[in-house]
Motif scaffolding. Structure first.
Motif, PDB file in Angstrom:
ATOM      1  N   LEU A  83       0.828  -1.211   0.000  1.00  0.00           N
ATOM      2  CA  LEU A  83       0.000   0.000   0.000  1.00  0.00           C
ATOM      3  C   LEU A  83       0.858   1.255   0.000  1.00  0.00           C
ATOM      4  O   LEU A  83       0.567   2.214  -0.732  1.00  0.00           O
ATOM      5  CB  LEU A  83      -0.931   0.015   1.217  1.00  0.00           C
ATOM      6  CG  LEU A  83      -2.135  -0.918   1.200  1.00  0.00           C
ATOM      7  CD1 LEU A  83      -3.062  -0.603   2.370  1.00  0.00           C
ATOM      8  CD2 LEU A  83      -2.909  -0.814  -0.106  1.00  0.00           C
ATOM      9  N   GLY A 162      -4.353   1.848  -3.721  1.00  0.00           N
ATOM     10  CA  GLY A 162      -3.442   2.345  -2.696  1.00  0.00           C
ATOM     11  C   GLY A 162      -4.055   3.282  -1.688  1.00  0.00           C
ATOM     12  O   GLY A 162      -3.630   3.319  -0.531  1.00  0.00           O
ATOM     13  N   GLY A 166      -7.702  -0.431  -0.616  1.00  0.00           N
ATOM     14  CA  GLY A 166      -6.725  -1.101   0.247  1.00  0.00           C
ATOM     15  C   GLY A 166      -6.817  -0.651   1.698  1.00  0.00           C
ATOM     16  O   GLY A 166      -6.940  -1.483   2.605  1.00  0.00           O
TER      17      GLY A 166
END
Length: 288
Positions: A83, A162, A166
């Motif tokens: 991430l 990201g 996530g």
């Protein structure tokens, strides 16, 4: 300016079609600061405990005590490393010459910075054993990320993974993780409650697969379910506990459902069943 439009001018969370050079510059600076603040804090407390006071303070994973939602530290650490790398893609988008990427990144900028600051505060509370306050920050961030998801579900995929899906998937699992750490006393009724609540992972992931055809959050929750399963297997007596079996089952089901949606050929969710046809053609969602 149209009447009623003025308030959104000063609202950092408002969605805009275009952004001024000054607002983009401010976003670049604050994004970098919040990113480094969270990254350095997470790295430091991964290996160090707070030094002030005399309370039972531990590292981030030192607080990962045996509960029905204990996680595997290695798997979740890898998840967050990915991430953090993908969030550099988000930061790069603010410098892109492509206005689609710039506007997409700028529109979620305030939510992303709020996420970083809330997680910064969460880590400090978590390692100092203030579990209920840490849970409160996660609840606030859950609403922040949920709003981001529903308002900006067509953000380009790499930015979305990201900075939206996530973190949201992890935040959802962390609500169980921290809540169990705060309240769990290893009694049979609490174990039974944990055996029931673990199926919330499957329900939550299935909702996004059905409503948005978003296989990214499906794969993320699948991975985190496996991280829970491994954590349970290594911290309990497998023969006497069911949680690790349930977690492995949920992870497998979410993986298969996400794979089906991603392939678009054998998806169990019919096209247009929940969302409109235009929404299904959005960049994030499964291809036709």
């Amino acid at each position: 300016m149209p009447e009623g439009a003025a308030p959104s001018r000063y609202n950092p969370f408002a969605r805009r079609e275009e952004h001024t050079g000054q607002s983009i510059l401010l976003l670049k600076i604050t994004t970098l600061i919040s990113y480094l603040l969270l990254l350095v804090t997470a790295f430091y407390y991964n290996f160090n405990t707070p030094h002030e006071g005399h309370h039972p303070w531990r590292t981030i994973w030192g607080q990962n005590r045996p509960t029905p939602f204990a996680l595997n530290s290695i798997m979740v650490s890898i998840y967050w490393i990915v991430l953090f790398i993908l969030q550099l893609v988000y930061a790069w988008s603010l410098y892109s010459s492509n206005t689609v990427y710039v506007n997409a990144a700028a529109n979620i900028g305030a939510h992303y910075i709020a996420n970083n600051l809330l997680l910064f505060g969460f880590i400090h509370l978590w390692v100092r054993s203030h579990f209920w306050l840490a849970e409160l920050l996660l609840i606030i961030n859950f609403f922040n990320l949920s709003i981001t998801y529903f308002r900006h579900s067509t953000t380009p995929r790499l930015i979305h993974i990201g900075t939206v899906s996530g973190p949201l998937a992890w935040n959802f699992v962390a609500l169980y993780w921290v809540g169990a750490r705060a309240a769990f006393n290893n009694r049979l009724p609490e174990r039974i409650v944990g055996n029931i609540f673990i199926w919330g992972y499957l329900a939550y992931g299935t909702f996004f697969l059905a409503a948005f055809k978003d296989y990214t959050i499906g794969f993320e929750l699948s991975y985190l379910s496996f991280a829970t399963a491994v954590g349970q297997f290594l911290t309990t007596i497998p023969v006497l506990q069911l949680q690790w079996i349930f977690a492995f089952t949920i992870g497998g089901l979410l993986f298969l459902l996400s794979l089906a949606v991603a392939s678009g050929r054998s998806s169990p969710f019919k096209r247009g069943e929940i969302v409109s046809e235009d929404r299904e053609r959005a960049p994030l969602l499964a291809d036709e």
